[in-house]
Write an enzyme that holds these catalytic residues in place. Structure first.
Site, PDB file in Angstrom:
ATOM      1  N   ARG A 157       0.838  -1.202   0.000  1.00  0.00           N
ATOM      2  CA  ARG A 157       0.000   0.000   0.000  1.00  0.00           C
ATOM      3  C   ARG A 157       0.872   1.252   0.000  1.00  0.00           C
ATOM      4  NH1 ARG A 157      -4.842   1.157   4.357  1.00  0.00           N
ATOM      5  NH2 ARG A 157      -4.651   3.420   4.458  1.00  0.00           N
ATOM      6  N   TYR A 183       1.647 -11.002   6.310  1.00  0.00           N
ATOM      7  CA  TYR A 183       1.452  -9.570   6.553  1.00  0.00           C
ATOM      8  C   TYR A 183       2.750  -8.956   7.039  1.00  0.00           C
ATOM      9  CZ  TYR A 183      -0.936  -5.275   7.957  1.00  0.00           C
ATOM     10  OH  TYR A 183      -1.350  -3.964   8.060  1.00  0.00           O
ATOM     11  N   PHE A 236       1.510   2.346   5.488  1.00  0.00           N
ATOM     12  CA  PHE A 236       2.412   1.400   4.837  1.00  0.00           C
ATOM     13  C   PHE A 236       2.049   0.010   5.338  1.00  0.00           C
ATOM     14  CE2 PHE A 236       5.906  -1.523   5.599  1.00  0.00           C
ATOM     15  CZ  PHE A 236       6.278  -1.796   4.300  1.00  0.00           C
ATOM     16  N   GLU A 237       1.760  -0.888   4.423  1.00  0.00           N
ATOM     17  CA  GLU A 237       1.580  -2.287   4.780  1.00  0.00           C
ATOM     18  C   GLU A 237       1.849  -3.129   3.534  1.00  0.00           C
ATOM     19  OE1 GLU A 237      -2.417  -3.308   5.983  1.00  0.00           O
ATOM     20  OE2 GLU A 237      -3.330  -2.238   4.309  1.00  0.00           O
ATOM     21  N   VAL A 238       2.339  -4.326   3.771  1.00  0.00           N
ATOM     22  CA  VAL A 238       2.563  -5.307   2.722  1.00  0.00           C
ATOM     23  C   VAL A 238       1.794  -6.550   3.115  1.00  0.00           C
ATOM     24  CG1 VAL A 238       4.283  -6.737   1.554  1.00  0.00           C
ATOM     25  CG2 VAL A 238       4.840  -4.382   2.164  1.00  0.00           C
TER      26      VAL A 238
END
Length: 336
Positions: A157, A183, A236-238
């Site tokens: 994101r 995650y 921010f996230e993956v």
């Protein structure tokens, strides 16, 4: 090319993450490229800020990783907007209008009750914003359903008010595949509790009705029988799309959605993602991505090793780093 890193952070995760770099980053990974995408949710009026974000993102991230983008809006993007963004990014970007059924107030919401809650509050921002509530609901339960994303396995994101400061030395998607992670996050901090008054109560109802126990130790994020608000910051996230597309996550989101909390209280997607992870993911399936240097507003994270990331205090976050605020940073409580 990026300089060699001679020292490592005090965090063991940093040393581990550097194993997953491409040759262009000084790494040794030569396997298949993950099927991943960068996600952007934005509006026309934030074009200037988005360009600033993408400039730092291209310089420090996509220059090395080379993944495509998809940009979302609840209305059609203009040609001027599309052209301006395409001039900045170095990989393919698609523009997508969110369908109305994914960005509207559902019929079961009590509109009068919702309107009573749409008032400015000094304790928390955006309390008077219906758009913010729609955004949080979409980020909680719909982004992963959009048809344009169905052929991707992983996402990163990219918010239009986040800024990246140091060249990335590893590919988070490669890491997640190899280590079987679902995650990834970088900043963990406390939510404004006025926005989630009944989220934990509603979550416990779901747990009881569906016989869904927590995968995590409740004591890490529950104090005095109440959710303490710790969450992974989602600007921010993956993540793995499989995590969000699984039936159990959909059931959890639907339970929350039917309660109306996104509109009556302003539930954010960050605590929703966090609690879903506590319910559905083992601790070993979540990665603290310590090597990502970024800032949002006055909060930032910088990796510990100055040879990895020489910037100490980002210009946009001067003097307000979350790493220097143990009262707000709940990373240690979670055991990372």
């Amino acid at each position: 090319t990026t300089p060699a890193v001679k020292k490592y952070s005090k965090y063991p995760s940093m040393r581990e993450q550097l194993r997953y770099g491409w040759a262009s980053q000084g790494g040794t990974y030569n396997g298949p490229k993950p099927n991943a995408v960068f996600l952007i949710l934005t509006v026309e009026g934030r074009l200037k800020r988005l360009i600033e974000t993408l400039t730092t993102f291209e310089d420090h991230v996509n220059k090395y990783l080379k993944y495509p983008y998809v940009a979302f809006n609840d209305v059609e993007f203009s040609d001027v907007f599309k052209t301006s963004v395409k001039e900045v990014v170095t990989t393919d970007i698609q523009f997508y209008k969110i369908p109305e059924e994914h960005w509207s107030v559902p019929e079961w919401i009590d509109k009068d009750r919702m309107k009573r809650g749409l008032k400015p509050r000094k304790e928390a921002p955006y309390m008077d914003s219906l758009t913010y509530r729609l955004m949080c609901r979409w980020n909680s339960g719909f982004f992963f359903r959009e048809p344009i994303l169905q052929n991707y396995d992983y996402f990163w994101r990219v918010d239009d008010d986040v800024f990246y400061y140091c060249p990335i030395r590893f590919d988070p998607f490669v890491l997640m595949i190899d280590k079987k992670k679902e995650y990834g996050f970088t900043i963990a901090l406390l939510e404004l509790m006025i926005t989630i008054k009944t989220l934990w109560k509603t979550t416990k109802q779901f747990m009881k009705e569906t016989n869904t126990p927590l995968k995590w130790d409740e004591r890490k994020f529950v104090k005095r029988n109440e959710y303490a608000g710790c969450h992974f910051w989602t600007n921010f996230e993956v993540g793995s799309f499989a995590f969000f597309r699984q039936q159990k996550y959909l059931d959890y989101f639907n339970h929350l959605d039917k309660s109306g909390g996104f509109f009556y209280e302003r539930w954010g997607d960050a605590p929703v993602h966090f609690l879903a992870a506590m319910l559905l993911l083992e601790p070993s399936q979540i990665e603290y991505l310590e090597g990502i240097a970024y800032a949002h507003s006055t909060i930032f994270h910088i990796p510990e090793d100055p040879e990895y990331c020489p910037i100490r205090v980002p210009e946009r976050g001067s003097g307000d780093g979350i790493d220097d605020k143990p009262g707000a940073n709940c990373l240690m409580e979670l055991g990372f």
